[in-house]
Motif scaffolding. Structure first.
Motif, PDB file in Angstrom:
ATOM      1  N   ASN A 365       0.829  -1.210   0.000  1.00 36.09           N
ATOM      2  CA  ASN A 365       0.000   0.000   0.000  1.00 36.09           C
ATOM      3  C   ASN A 365       0.860   1.256   0.000  1.00 36.09           C
ATOM      4  OD1 ASN A 365      -2.166  -1.743   0.177  1.00 36.09           O
ATOM      5  ND2 ASN A 365      -2.520  -1.393   2.357  1.00 36.09           N
ATOM      6  N   PHE A 538      -4.581   4.678 -12.319  1.00 37.17           N
ATOM      7  CA  PHE A 538      -3.644   4.328 -11.241  1.00 37.17           C
ATOM      8  C   PHE A 538      -3.906   5.176  -9.996  1.00 37.17           C
ATOM      9  CE2 PHE A 538       0.366   4.874  -8.967  1.00 37.17           C
ATOM     10  CZ  PHE A 538       0.735   3.552  -8.756  1.00 37.17           C
ATOM     11  N   TYR A 541      -6.827   3.909  -8.062  1.00 35.66           N
ATOM     12  CA  TYR A 541      -6.485   2.718  -7.273  1.00 35.66           C
ATOM     13  C   TYR A 541      -5.785   3.116  -5.970  1.00 35.66           C
ATOM     14  CZ  TYR A 541      -4.012  -1.597  -5.996  1.00 35.66           C
ATOM     15  OH  TYR A 541      -3.504  -2.682  -5.319  1.00 35.66           O
ATOM     16  N   PHE A 544      -8.232   4.518  -3.457  1.00 36.68           N
ATOM     17  CA  PHE A 544      -9.012   3.488  -2.772  1.00 36.68           C
ATOM     18  C   PHE A 544      -8.202   2.839  -1.654  1.00 36.68           C
ATOM     19  CE2 PHE A 544      -9.903  -1.050  -2.295  1.00 36.68           C
ATOM     20  CZ  PHE A 544     -11.194  -0.989  -1.797  1.00 36.68           C
TER      21      PHE A 544
END
Length: 579
Positions: A365, A538, A541, A544
């Motif tokens: 992450n 991207f 993503y 999120f």
């Protein structure tokens, strides 16, 4: 000099009496060194826009690759540097990393003076220039170790933000320092800089027909269509008086310039010694005619341009960093200290990739969100000058790339430096939440606003301001990451330091990935739209991941700042997972 064996920055008394002066001195010296690390990392992005004008015959794709290759090296080297500080210490790592950057700077300074230098040689120099970006993953872990958690956002934001000014320094100083023999003849003579600005279509109109009279469906308005020029209409009366069309019957055979009182053909203005080396260049202005012929010798295209020729010392762009790097090296050797940290050597550093304490999930992450912040900053900084040149350079009144490109990194670096304290108070995840949205909006405006497919220079102002917005978002987001990542790994200060180096390593590929993909998008599709569509996806993503794991109510490892508390504040008293 022996390593410091006792270091407890979280102890208020130890911090006030012993640690604070050492930590801030370390931050100051390493920040000074970091400025020139960033500068040498991005020097190729500033030099590359000048290479075609001083005689190097590289394609658009090759130029973007030269801007990109330092990013490939920096990414690889950061993966190594990520493990250096906990094992070797601050003083030897920073000192050696600083002085070794003399190699690419001296080599580049001599390479630009010889137009026979191959593209492959420049690629090697560019790769070595990436050392200036690779050592960033030693600077951040070093600062993280020296400071308490409550000041890590401030200290690392200051260091990285001011260090980022190195990108602006290289793009701001380069146009100024290459304009004169400021470093003296000892570093070489001038190169002949030539800039040709074509007259716009309203001044010069070509009439073309199919080269094969029997061919059907040939559109001569398309680039590289098999056509020949049959006539040239010039509406500018001064220019028309100076252009002579040479014909044989109805066939246009040549286009020549006949000097008038108002229009002159461009002159060379150069003086060479007996060995052919340029010793003097006198600035000149005039017009030139560039004629393209097909294999049969017929004229297929004519470009009439205003031309400026002047001396330029491109080698200065590299050589002026030599004394700066030497000074930074001396300061590092004399004043820096290293901290003795208990650890498990290089092998132990890879525990951040294990599943213990869900380290593997959270390092992924952090990598994604750091690529979104710093990776984007570095990528756009490397590509921005060439984007201006390629997208807007073909229009009448085209902007000078380096006169504008430095503003982006300047704004990104400044915002990075000043917003650290904000996220210490509010939490890093909230900062990334809003800035990632800002990045998505910026990309969509570029795509749908027509700024990537302009028909004239009138779109440039909008393009420029949207890019500045994107740089602003990357800088603020980057400051937020410095607060958040040590909190995500709050159970282990060493892993909190390591994640800064590890994520920085992957984000350092930004210049390579962004510049090469933007160049590929332009070459294959005619615009950078494809790239920015991919970037928007991207960023969504990354948005999120940040929201789900760190921002929403009840998130696994939330960070709501010093005022709202963190997951570690809640979990540390009952934590049994170890480091």
């Amino acid at each position: 000099m022996a390593k410091i064996t006792k270091w407890e920055p979280e102890d208020p008394q130890f911090w006030a009496q012993t640690a604070s002066p050492i930590a801030w001195r370390t931050c100051g010296i390493t920040t000074f060194s970091l400025i020139f690390s960033f500068a040498t990392w991005f020097v190729m992005s500033a030099v590359v826009v000048r290479l075609p004008n001083i005689g190097f015959k590289f394609t658009t794709g090759e130029l973007f690759w030269l801007a990109a290759i330092p990013g490939l090296a920096s990414g690889i080297l950061r993966l190594i540097h990520a493990f250096f500080i906990p094992v070797l210490g601050t003083r030897p790592v920073i000192s050696i990393a600083t002085i070794i950057k003399l190699i690419p700077m001296i080599w580049l300074g001599y390479a630009v003076q010889d137009t026979n230098t191959t593209w492959g040689t420049f690629m090697v120099i560019g790769f070595l220039s990436g050392m200036g970006g690779g050592d960033f993953s030693s600077y951040m872990p070093s600062t993280s170790i020296f400071f308490p958690k409550r000041l890590q956002g401030v200290s690392m934001g200051i260091q990285a933000g001011i260090g980022n000014f190195g990108v602006s320094v290289v793009q701001f100083v380069t146009p100024w320092i290459i304009g004169g023999a400021m470093l003296g003849a000892v570093v070489g003579g001038p190169q002949l800089f030539t800039k040709a600005t074509p007259f716009n279509k309203g001044d010069v109109t070509l009439t073309k027909v199919a080269a094969d009279p029997t061919a059907v469906g040939v559109d001569c308005k398309k680039k590289d269509a098999p056509c020949v020029v049959t006539d040239i209409v010039i509406s500018n009366p001064d220019l028309a008086a100076a252009i002579v069309l040479v014909r044989e019957g109805d066939v246009l055979k040549d286009v020549v310039i006949q000097d008038t009182d108002k229009v002159k053909a461009i002159q060379s203005g150069t003086t060479k010694d007996a060995s052919g080396v340029i010793t003097e260049i006198k600035p000149t202005k005039g017009i030139a005619v560039a004629i393209t012929r097909n294999p049969a010798g017929a004229i297929s295209n004519v470009v009439i341009s205003n031309v400026v020729k002047k001396p330029m010392w491109v080698q200065n762009a590299a050589f002026w960093y030599v004394p700066c790097l030497i000074l930074a090296f001396i300061l590092s050797v004399i004043f820096l200290r290293s901290i003795q940290k208990p650890g498990k050597g290089f092998k132990g550093q890879f525990e951040i990739l294990s599943t213990k304490n869900r380290a593997l999930t959270h390092q992924w992450n952090c990598v994604i969100t750091y690529i979104t912040s710093f990776g984007s900053f570095a990528g756009y900084a490397a590509a921005f000058p060439l984007m201006i040149k390629v997208i807007y350079g073909g229009f009448d009144g085209a902007p000078e790339p380096l006169a504008y490109a430095f503003y982006g990194p300047l704004i990104g670096g400044l915002s990075r430096a000043v917003t650290g304290p904000i996220f210490d108070k509010w939490g890093g995840s909230k900062g990334m939440f809003w800035t990632f949205l800002g990045l998505i909006i910026g990309c969509l405006v570029l795509i749908f606003g027509g700024f990537l497919t302009p028909t004239g220079v009138d779109k440039f102002q909008g393009f420029f301001y949207v890019m500045l917005w994107i740089f602003l978002m990357t800088g603020i987001a980057n400051a937020a990451t410095f607060r958040q990542y040590p909190i995500v790994f709050g159970y282990s200060p060493s892993k909190g330091a390591q994640i800064l180096g590890w994520t920085g390593a992957w984000a350092a590929f930004g210049p390579f990935v962004f510049a090469s993909l933007i160049g590929m998008s332009i070459e294959r599709t005619g615009s950078a739209i494809t790239f920015f569509i991919g970037a928007s996806i991207f960023y969504a993503y990354a948005f999120f991941l940040n929201w789900y794991y760190y921002t929403r109510k009840g998130a696994e490892r939330f960070d709501y700042g010093n005022s709202g508390g963190t997951w570690w504040d809640k979990a540390k008293d009952s934590w049994t997972g170890g480091e």
